[in-house]
Structures are given as C-alpha cells and as structure tokens.
Design a protein around this motif. Structure first.
Motif, mmCIF file in Angstrom:
data_model
loop_
_atom_site.group_PDB
_atom_site.id
_atom_site.type_symbol
_atom_site.label_atom_id
_atom_site.label_comp_id
_atom_site.label_asym_id
_atom_site.label_seq_id
_atom_site.Cartn_x
_atom_site.Cartn_y
_atom_site.Cartn_z
ATOM 1 N N HIS A 22 39.309 -25.265 -11.630
ATOM 2 C CA HIS A 22 40.493 -25.760 -12.319
ATOM 3 C C HIS A 22 40.283 -25.545 -13.807
ATOM 4 C CE1 HIS A 22 43.391 -28.710 -13.878
ATOM 5 N NE2 HIS A 22 44.022 -28.538 -12.732
ATOM 6 N N PRO A 23 41.314 -25.090 -14.537
ATOM 7 C CA PRO A 23 41.117 -24.762 -15.966
ATOM 8 C C PRO A 23 40.467 -25.883 -16.763
ATOM 9 C CG PRO A 23 43.280 -24.046 -15.258
ATOM 10 C CD PRO A 23 42.683 -24.778 -14.098
ATOM 11 N N TYR A 24 40.776 -27.157 -16.445
ATOM 12 C CA TYR A 24 40.239 -28.265 -17.239
ATOM 13 C C TYR A 24 38.717 -28.377 -17.168
ATOM 14 C CZ TYR A 24 44.959 -30.108 -18.012
ATOM 15 O OH TYR A 24 46.253 -30.265 -18.403
ATOM 16 N N GLY A 25 38.132 -27.809 -16.120
ATOM 17 C CA GLY A 25 36.687 -27.957 -15.984
ATOM 18 C C GLY A 25 35.919 -26.720 -16.399
ATOM 19 N N VAL A 26 36.621 -25.727 -16.924
ATOM 20 C CA VAL A 26 35.979 -24.441 -17.206
ATOM 21 C C VAL A 26 35.396 -24.414 -18.614
ATOM 22 C CG1 VAL A 26 36.453 -21.981 -17.553
ATOM 23 C CG2 VAL A 26 37.350 -23.178 -15.548
ATOM 24 N N GLU A 27 34.164 -23.874 -18.714
ATOM 25 C CA GLU A 27 33.546 -23.720 -20.027
ATOM 26 C C GLU A 27 33.517 -22.245 -20.396
ATOM 27 O OE1 GLU A 27 30.053 -25.817 -19.090
ATOM 28 O OE2 GLU A 27 30.940 -27.757 -19.612
ATOM 29 N N LEU A 28 33.180 -21.978 -21.658
ATOM 30 C CA LEU A 28 33.276 -20.620 -22.185
ATOM 31 C C LEU A 28 32.488 -19.610 -21.352
ATOM 32 C CD1 LEU A 28 34.489 -18.938 -24.489
ATOM 33 C CD2 LEU A 28 32.395 -19.348 -25.771
ATOM 34 N N GLY A 29 31.254 -19.968 -20.982
ATOM 35 C CA GLY A 29 30.396 -19.041 -20.245
ATOM 36 C C GLY A 29 31.035 -18.600 -18.941
ATOM 37 N N LEU A 30 31.564 -19.575 -18.195
ATOM 38 C CA LEU A 30 32.177 -19.267 -16.907
ATOM 39 C C LEU A 30 33.418 -18.395 -17.101
ATOM 40 C CD1 LEU A 30 32.341 -19.661 -13.841
ATOM 41 C CD2 LEU A 30 33.637 -21.754 -14.246
ATOM 42 N N LEU A 31 34.188 -18.705 -18.129
ATOM 43 C CA LEU A 31 35.396 -17.931 -18.390
ATOM 44 C C LEU A 31 35.029 -16.477 -18.683
ATOM 45 C CD1 LEU A 31 38.479 -17.807 -18.883
ATOM 46 C CD2 LEU A 31 38.029 -18.378 -21.274
ATOM 47 N N GLN A 32 34.004 -16.282 -19.522
ATOM 48 C CA GLN A 32 33.596 -14.914 -19.859
ATOM 49 C C GLN A 32 33.108 -14.175 -18.622
ATOM 50 O OE1 GLN A 32 31.031 -15.898 -23.287
ATOM 51 N NE2 GLN A 32 32.278 -14.444 -24.446
ATOM 52 N N LYS A 33 32.386 -14.877 -17.770
ATOM 53 C CA LYS A 33 31.876 -14.264 -16.551
ATOM 54 C C LYS A 33 33.034 -13.832 -15.649
ATOM 55 C CE LYS A 33 29.761 -15.400 -12.568
ATOM 56 N NZ LYS A 33 29.927 -16.546 -11.738
ATOM 57 N N LEU A 34 34.018 -14.730 -15.512
ATOM 58 C CA LEU A 34 35.176 -14.423 -14.677
ATOM 59 C C LEU A 34 35.974 -13.261 -15.259
ATOM 60 C CD1 LEU A 34 36.358 -18.059 -13.823
ATOM 61 C CD2 LEU A 34 35.346 -16.422 -12.224
ATOM 62 N N LEU A 35 36.091 -13.247 -16.589
ATOM 63 C CA LEU A 35 36.829 -12.165 -17.244
ATOM 64 C C LEU A 35 36.180 -10.819 -16.948
ATOM 65 C CD1 LEU A 35 37.544 -13.811 -20.716
ATOM 66 C CD2 LEU A 35 39.283 -12.960 -19.145
ATOM 67 N N GLY A 36 34.831 -10.835 -16.878
ATOM 68 C CA GLY A 36 34.113 -9.583 -16.626
ATOM 69 C C GLY A 36 34.184 -9.145 -15.179
ATOM 70 N N SER A 37 34.290 -10.084 -14.256
ATOM 71 C CA SER A 37 34.170 -9.716 -12.850
ATOM 72 C C SER A 37 35.520 -9.593 -12.136
ATOM 73 C CB SER A 37 33.303 -10.750 -12.126
ATOM 74 O OG SER A 37 33.960 -12.008 -12.168
ATOM 75 N N THR A 38 36.597 -9.996 -12.791
ATOM 76 C CA THR A 38 37.879 -10.040 -12.090
ATOM 77 C C THR A 38 38.411 -8.636 -11.771
ATOM 78 O OG1 THR A 38 40.118 -10.887 -12.164
ATOM 79 C CG2 THR A 38 39.213 -10.083 -14.228
ATOM 80 N N THR A 39 39.239 -8.568 -10.732
ATOM 81 C CA THR A 39 39.894 -7.307 -10.399
ATOM 82 C C THR A 39 41.324 -7.296 -10.953
ATOM 83 O OG1 THR A 39 40.563 -8.273 -8.307
ATOM 84 C CG2 THR A 39 38.573 -6.905 -8.295
#
Lengths: 579, 360
Positions: free
Chosen positions: A255-272
């Motif tokens: 959920h966006p409210y629980g997301v921190e910068l590191g996780l967001l960057q990781k997701l940005l890199g791995s998303t399709t």
C-alpha cells in the motif's frame, strides 16, 4: 548488512592512523573483509532467540512448527504435526518435527534449511507465521555450532515419488549450504517434511516451555493436530477442534502509505509497466487510475513517463505525494483472524473461569500494512484475586512467550484503566485480579522488536487498536463484575436482616413489656417487610463445559518441577520478565 | 422531668411497634447534627437547630443502627427508672450483652447516644448517661452550695483550695451560688490558671477564675452559664491566640457546637466576651510567636466559609484574616517572655480597661 559494517568502520580507521602513524591504511585494508550473514548471526545468536540453552530448544521447535503450519495451510491441508524432543545426553537434545504438508522440491531443500535469509515469505505481503527466512536455518546453524552434527531433512512431494534425504551443514563463511549426504529413501508418508536437528539445550517446564508453547499454539490453531513427545517421554496429543481450515489469507501488493524510498526505487527498476500510471496501478494496492493521476500531479511528474526514467529526486517527490493523496485503506482479506468464537473456545479449554468474552476488531492499518486485533478475557473461577492478570500474547497465531514487558500488547494492557472493570491496578503496572487476557495480532507484516520474534514494536496505531479491543472486552467484563459485586452486597444485606431483626424484637419486647408471642410476630412482620422490599435474588451462572483439566495443566509448573529445575534457570526466567 | 423522658422513650418504641404491626416500615426522626444545620442570631446568642431531620427508615442497610438505637433506648429507660447513671464507657460495655448488635468501638456507641439525645431533644444526663470527661476547675470569690451523698447541704468556699481548685461536677443543675465577685475569667490552659491562682489574682481583681482545660465540657459551659445568669456576672475569656482557641474553645463556650445543637440553648454562655490573646495583641505586646500550622490555616478557612458564628461577626472575620496574613500564632504563656508576672501586672489589667480591644 555487510556494507553498513564496513562504512561504520572507515572513519574510525582514519583517526587511529592520524594519531599513531604506525599503522598504514594498507595494513588496515588487509584486515577489512566481508562479513557473512551466517558469521554475523553465529556471533549474535541472541538476536535469533538462542540466548541460552533452554530458549534454544524452544526456538528450534518453534521455527520448525511455524514452518510446518504455514506449509500445510498454503497447501490447504489440515495440519498434523509430530514433535519429539529427545534427551541424548546431558544438555544434548535431538529435535524432530514432522508434518503432512506439501513437501519441498529437491533443489530447494539445501537452501531452505542451510542458507540464512532464504525464503518465500519475505518479499510478499501475506499473513504467515514465518517472515524473514532466517528461523529454521538459524536452528540448523546453532545445532551445527554446538554439536557439530548435521541437520537431517526428509521430504516427499507426491505419493508416487520417493522421499529425498539430506544431511546438511551451513558454511558460515559464505552462507551457502554444504551437503554432507544426499540420498533417496522410502517413507511411509504420502507427503510431508521431517526435520531432525541435534543441539545443545536444556529442558524445563513452566510458562516459557515447549509444552506451554505447543499448547498455546493448539489454542489458536484449532484446525491443527499436534502430537508431542517431551524429553520425559510423556506423549501429549492436542487434537484438532475443527475440520475447517482458516480462510486463506490473500497476498496483496504494498500500500502506498507503507512504502519507503528504497522499495519504490526497487519497484521502479523491476516493473514491466511502461508508464507511471500503469506502474502505480499495477504495483500498489488501492491505486486506481484517477488516484495514480492525482499522485503524479502532487509529485509534479507526467503520467506517461517511463518508470525507469524516474530520478531519485523524483522518487522522493512521489513518496511525498503518496501522503498528500487520500487513498483507501488496504484490503483486509490478506489477514485471517482466528475469530472471537474460536478464541473464546480456546481460552475456555485453558482457563477455568466463570465468565468469558472475546472480540475481533475491524481491520486497521499501520505504515500501510493492514492488521487485525482480537482479544478475549476470562474472569473468576480458579484464578486468584491477588495475582497479576495472566496475559497471553499471540502474533499471526504464534504464541509469544518471552519479553512480555517489551511488547506493545503489554504496554496496551498497562495503559488501559482496569479499575473501571473492577480489577485492581497500580500506575504503570499490569492489573491484579482473577482475570486472563488474550490478545492476538494478525498482520501481513507483524512489527517485531527483534528477529527472535518475542515482542511487538510500539506502533501508536497498533497500540490504539489493541486498547480498543481490550476495552470492548473490558466493558463486558465490567458488567459481569458489577453484577457479581451487587449480588455480593445483596447477600451481605440479607444476612444483616437475619442478624439484627431479633435485636429489634428483644428491644421492643423489653421497652413495651410485650408478651413473647408479640415479639415473635413483630420479628416475622419485620422480616417479611424487609425481604419483600429487596425482591428476588439475581442468579449468576458459571459453567464451562469446554474446560479440560489435563489440557490446562500442560506447561504449568508443578511444585515438583520447581524443585527439579535448577535455581539458575528460575532466576533467568524472572529477570527476563522484569526487563 | 425524668418521668417524661422515660415516657418519651416508650412513646417512640410504641410508634415503631405499631408501624410494624400494621406491616409498615418504621422510622426514627433524628435531627442532623452539624454546622450545616444550625443558624446563629447574635441577639439570641447561640446556635439554633434549623430543623433538618434525617429520617432513619428501617432498611437492610440501616437495620443494625436501628436495632442498636432501640437497644440503647431500652438501657436508658432502665437507668432512668432505677434512678441510676452510667458513663459513656459503661454503656459501651453494656452493649457487649447485645450479641451481634454489640458495638465494636466506643465512638459507635457515643454516636448512637448522641442520636437518641437529639431525637428526644434532651441532654444526655437526662437519659441517664454521663461523660467520662472532667469538668473545669474553679478558684476565687465563690461559694458553691451542693449536697453530699446523704443529701446534706454543703457550702464549698472556692477561696479555700489553696494552690488547688474546686472541680465542676458532671451535673450542675442543682447547684446554688453565693459570690461578690465582679466578673468571671475563663482560661484555656491549666498552666495560665495555675499562675493566676498562685498569685491570688482573683483577690486583686475580685473575680472567679475558671480553667476550661481545652474545649469546655457541657458541664463547665452550663456551670459558667448558670453562675453568670444568676449572679449577673460578665464573662471574659482568655485563650491561646490560635484558631483552635478562637473557633473551638471560645466559640463552643459562647454559642455551643453543631453536634449538640439541640441543647445549645442551655449549654452556652452568650454573654461571654473574648479578651485575648487577639492577633492585634501579638503586635501590641510584641509577643514571641510560632508559625501557623497547615491545620490552623485549614481551620481558619473552614471557619470563614462554614461557621455561622464567624459569618455573623465582622470583627472575627477581620481577626482571622489578620492571623492568616501574619502566618503566626501565640500561646497564653508567651507573656512570660517579658516577665513571669507580666500577664497579671500589665496585660490583664490593661485589657480589662480597654473594651475596644475585645472581640465579640
């Protein structure tokens, strides 16, 4: 983890150099080397629950049983778990845990049991007992360090396939499994996994024992059967109380409210996903296209930007935009509570009381993680009025037996005013009275204070909800306690009538020189008058058919045990509780 | 008089009995005994009962006290009818025969006794009970006419006790007086009384000295009242300069107490005037003092707020305010700082002349 340790050391190295001038940077560089996770935990075993031999035995069994229950539930199998602890020699035990779960595919076995931080549960958001992928491999490592013996694993995934047998060590330098023996064996089971670990340990009874752990596990997992043979060769069978598996918890996106910068960057890199809008809607829960647009607007980026083009600075703006956007709370079907009814039933088995109540709270959210709090209370009966309340803590259906005072559940109980429920309580302490309190927290990610999973961290949202659950039960309790008190004072008053009416009769007889018959009729009239005014006596019923004495006694320290246990362990237990 | 009290008791019992006979709940009407239930009119001169009564209806929670009240009324009637007396302590021991209804501690029995007294609007001597407490002591120009145990007339000359004194008996209604004194001086402490007796102050000042020994007992109050009324003597009061001396000793002597409001009319001395030691005296006579204690401050506040006597007299309000501001209290014997007989040679003669320094 390794990197952090290195960075921390660098500045210190420099100052030493400047001060002494005898050691060069090159000399120091030779000493710098990578630290393996396995090495780190071998030195810091207390972080994983291996502080002392007694706790080591419990932790090992606990990790194996938690894994077995998780595996069975994921495979939709009613768990049947066999636990055995055998005393091989003084301070040397063999632990065997066997389940009827789906088994583990051959290639995975060494990694699951002999590599730390390897697991299926860490990266997903779904309620389960295990979280990190440390527990069982840490037990294997502890056994290896204290006895030198290999862990023996047997697993079978299909009735038509043979079972795989492994003897495993863990290479503490590289955190890689070392296979000592690998073979194919016959196993009578259709499916399942069997773990055998030798370790240095001690066994004792009492509230923090394996016996108590397994019993409490049975209370909150009424769908599981646990057959346990303790080191004294006593067999205890906790049979399942329901054929119904708990509803399966669904996996959810963060959920966006629980997301921190590191996780967001990781997701940005791995998303399709190819645009920010589709990235936000597919990778997060509760983000709809209009919400995605709003987030992008707040962050000042275009909805059709490619995720991989987002800079670190833009990512930070997205995090800020999350908190500015109103987003629905995450779905709660990722959590499977025990349910008030089963919780109360479990408590009835354990505690012989007069009154029981239980409640399940609606889901809440902390740091974007949904959670549900459940509570139950028992009052009166066999419990002593001058004892502290018995507190049973559970997280994701796992009993928490250590570090009671460090736990958010304990803090919540202390912060709740139990005096309004008819118990005694001094400031900053657990209440005193004939009462047991059960609190269960279910969440996709339970915030423990340490890897040994003994206490829950103090998140204000969580404490608030725990208190609400306790208050709900407390109000019901108060009604019962007040009713009981009223009945008690009513009885006292009635006994007063019996006691003092003859005195009135005698006084009037002497004052007015009444004949004996008049004195008697006066007393009769008075009694009638007073009792008529009081009305019918209320009745309180107290029956508990669920209570099972044999069950309740499991894990409770009998006098005999106290004499047997050595004094050192007793004090250990006490200091633990006082911390 | 005693026969009527006995009849009154029978009447109350009869009333209770008749109610029960008719299957109605009986009740006893007892006046509230506290400062909240008294008024004070300076013209009347004493605390008077407002008349609030608490009805003690018989219920499960009052059944014990109800029974005890009836039992004690029975004992009282027996004592009156046989012309005997019992001390409060003896009554407490009599109750030990009452089985479950017996008293655990004497204060319980005293409270029930006070209830009966108030309910019948009589003095406790009239219901046959006498206090343990000792009355005051008397020295000076006074002859008390009493009877001995066999009923023979006795004349007691209060000038003939040397360094001792005549003790006020627990019952004073039958006494008669002969005196040529000009006033009565009531003194709080035995120490100050001793000094005045030793130096024959009564002879110099033509007065009667009475030591109250703290808050005056009913007998002492009644003794002073009868003496002052019959011989038309003014009464001056000399206490420590502290809230206890003012609000407990002096006020009780002059207007009575909240607890005994039903009999204050007879057990008070409305003509009493307060001579000292006043807060102003502390300054005028440069007296050594002690700091006010917390209880003193509380007593002053409570008096200003709740005591109808203080509320009726501006002079007292001012004196108490002054004392609160000074934060000091003074003892009667502080005059010894100037010289041992300063109180006899200077203070009392000066104060007696300066009426404007007294308090009402």
């Amino acid at each position: 983890m390794e990197k952090k340790t290195q960075q921390a050391k660098t500045p210190r190295t420099n100052t030493t150099q400047e001060q002494t001038h005898t050691v060069t940077a090159h000399d120091l560089a030779k000493q710098q080397r990578e630290i393996s996770v396995a090495e780190f935990f071998a030195k810091n075993r207390h972080l994983l629950g291996f502080d002392n031999p007694r706790k080591a035995l419990l932790t090992t069994i606990k990790e194996a049983v938690d894994n077995s229950l998780d595996a069975c539930e994921e495979a939709h199998v009613l768990p049947e778990i066999i636990v055995e602890a055998i005393e091989m020699s003084e301070n040397r035990f063999r632990v065997i845990v066997e389940d009827n779960g789906p088994g583990i595919v051959k290639e995975q076995i060494p990694k699951i049991f002999a590599k730390l931080l390897y697991g299926s549960k860490f990266h997903r958001l779904k309620m389960s007992r295990g979280q990190q992928g440390i527990g069982i491999s840490a037990s294997v490592m502890y056994g290896q360090l204290t006895t030198g013996r290999a862990a023996k694993i047997t697993s079978k995934i299909h009735p038509n396939e043979p079972a795989q047998y492994y003897e495993l060590h863990i290479d503490t330098q590289t955190n890689q499994p070392k296979i000592l023996k690998e073979s194919i064996v016959d196993w009578h089971k259709d499916r399942g996994t069997r773990v055998e670990i030798d370790l240095e340990a001690t066994y004792s009874k009492g509230s923090q024992s394996i016996d108590a752990y397994l019993k409490q596990t049975a209370i909150v997992n009424p769908h599981a059967t646990i057959i346990y043979t303790n080191p004294r060769a006593e067999q205890l069978v906790f049979s399942r109380a329901t054929e119904q598996l708990p509803p399966e918890a669904k996996e959810i996106k963060p959920h966006p409210y629980g997301v921190e910068l590191g996780l967001l960057q990781k997701l940005l890199g791995s998303t399709t996903a190819r645009t920010m809008q589709s990235f936000l809607t597919t990778e997060f829960s509760r983000v709809t296209p209009p919400i995605a647009k709003e987030i992008c607007e707040h962050a000042g980026i275009l909805v059709n930007v490619k995720p991989e083009m987002i800079s670190r600075e833009q990512a930070e703006r997205i995090i800020a935009a999350f908190s500015k956007t109103k987003i629905m709370a995450p779905p709660s079907d990722c959590i499977s509570p025990i349910g008030a009814e089963l919780l109360e039933k479990g408590l009835k088995k354990e505690v012989k009381a007069e009154f029981y109540c239980a409640t399940t709270r609606p889901p809440s959210v902390y740091r974007g993680n949904p959670f549900i709090v459940e509570a139950a209370m028992a009052y009166g009966g066999e419990m002593q009025a001058d004892d502290m309340v018995r507190l049973y803590r559970y997280a994701n259906r796992v009993p928490l037996q250590y570090q009671q005072s460090a736990c958010a559940i304990t803090a919540s109980v202390i912060q709740t005013n139990f005096r309004q429920y008819g118990l005694q309580q001094s400031k900053g302490a657990l209440p005193v009275g004939p009462c047991a309190v059960v609190v269960h927290i279910a969440s996709v990610w339970v915030p423990f204070t340490s890897e040994s999973k003994e206490a829950i961290a103090h998140y204000p949202e969580m404490i608030k909800d725990i208190k609400l659950a306790i208050q709900e039960c407390g109000r019901q309790l108060a009604r019962y306690v007040l009713k009981k008190q009223r009945l008690h004072s009513e009885m006292t008053k009635r006994s007063y009538i019996e006691k003092y009416i003859p005195a009135i009769g005698t006084a009037l007889k002497e004052l007015l020189s009444l004949p004996e018959a008049q004195r008697m009729s006066t007393e009769e009239n008075l009694k009638e008058l007073l009792e008529q005014k009081r009305g019918a006596l209320a009745h309180i019923e107290a029956s508990n058919e669920e209570y099972n004495e044999e069950f309740a006694l499991v894990g409770k320290t009998s006098e005999e045990d106290i004499y047997e246990d050595d004094a050192e362990q007793e004090t250990e237990e006490n200091s633990e509780d006082e911390k | 008089m005693t026969t009527t009290v006995s009849a009154q008791i029978t009447q109350v019992a009869k009333n209770v009995f008749e109610h029960i006979k008719k299957k109605e709940l009986p009740s006893l009407n007892i006046p509230l005994r506290s400062l909240q239930n008294v008024t004070y009119d300076p013209k009347e001169g004493y605390f008077e009962l407002v008349g609030k009564e608490k009805e003690r209806a018989l219920t499960a929670s009052t059944v014990k006290t109800f029974a005890q009240t009836l039992l004690m009324m029975n004992e009282s009637k027996k004592i009156i009818d046989t012309d005997d007396i019992a001390t409060k302590r003896e009554v407490y021991y009599i109750s030990k025969n009452w089985g479950d209804a017996r008293f655990q501690e004497q204060p319980e029995s005293d409270a029930v006794m006070d209830d009966i007294e108030a309910m019948l609007h009589v003095n406790r001597e009239q219901i046959g009970f006498i206090p343990e407490e000792k009355g005051g002591e008397v020295a000076g120009n006074l002859i008390v006419i009493d009877k001995d145990g066999e009923g023979n007339r006795l004349e007691i000359d209060c000038t003939k006790f040397g360094s001792g004194a005549y003790s006020v008996p627990s019952s004073v209604e039958h006494l008669q007086f002969k005196t040529n004194a000009k006033f009565i001086l009531a003194i709080e402490t035995a120490g100050a009384f001793q000094r005045l007796v030793k130096h024959n102050y009564w002879k110099k000042a033509h007065c009667i000295l009475i030591s109250m020994g703290g808050v005056p007992t009913r007998a002492t109050r009644r003794f002073i009242r009868r003496l002052a009324d019959e011989r038309k003597l003014p009464v001056y009061v000399f206490t420590d300069g502290d809230p206890y001396g003012y609000l407990n000793i002096y006020r009780t002597l002059k207007v009575g107490s909240g607890n005994a409001a039903h009999i204050n009319k007879f057990f008070c001395v409305p003509q009493a005037k307060f001579l000292g030691v006043t807060p102003q005296d502390i300054i005028d006579y440069k007296l050594p003092t002690h700091p006010l204690k917390d209880v003193d401050v509380k007593r002053i506040k409570d008096g200003i707020k709740n005591d109808p006597f203080v509320q009726a007299h501006k002079e007292w309000q001012k004196a108490l305010d002054d004392m609160t501001k000074m934060k000091k209290r003074v003892e009667q014997q502080a005059f010894a700082a100037h010289s041992l007989n300063y109180v006899i040679d200077t203070y009392l003669p000066e104060k007696l002349k300066k009426q404007e320094t007294w308090l009402p």
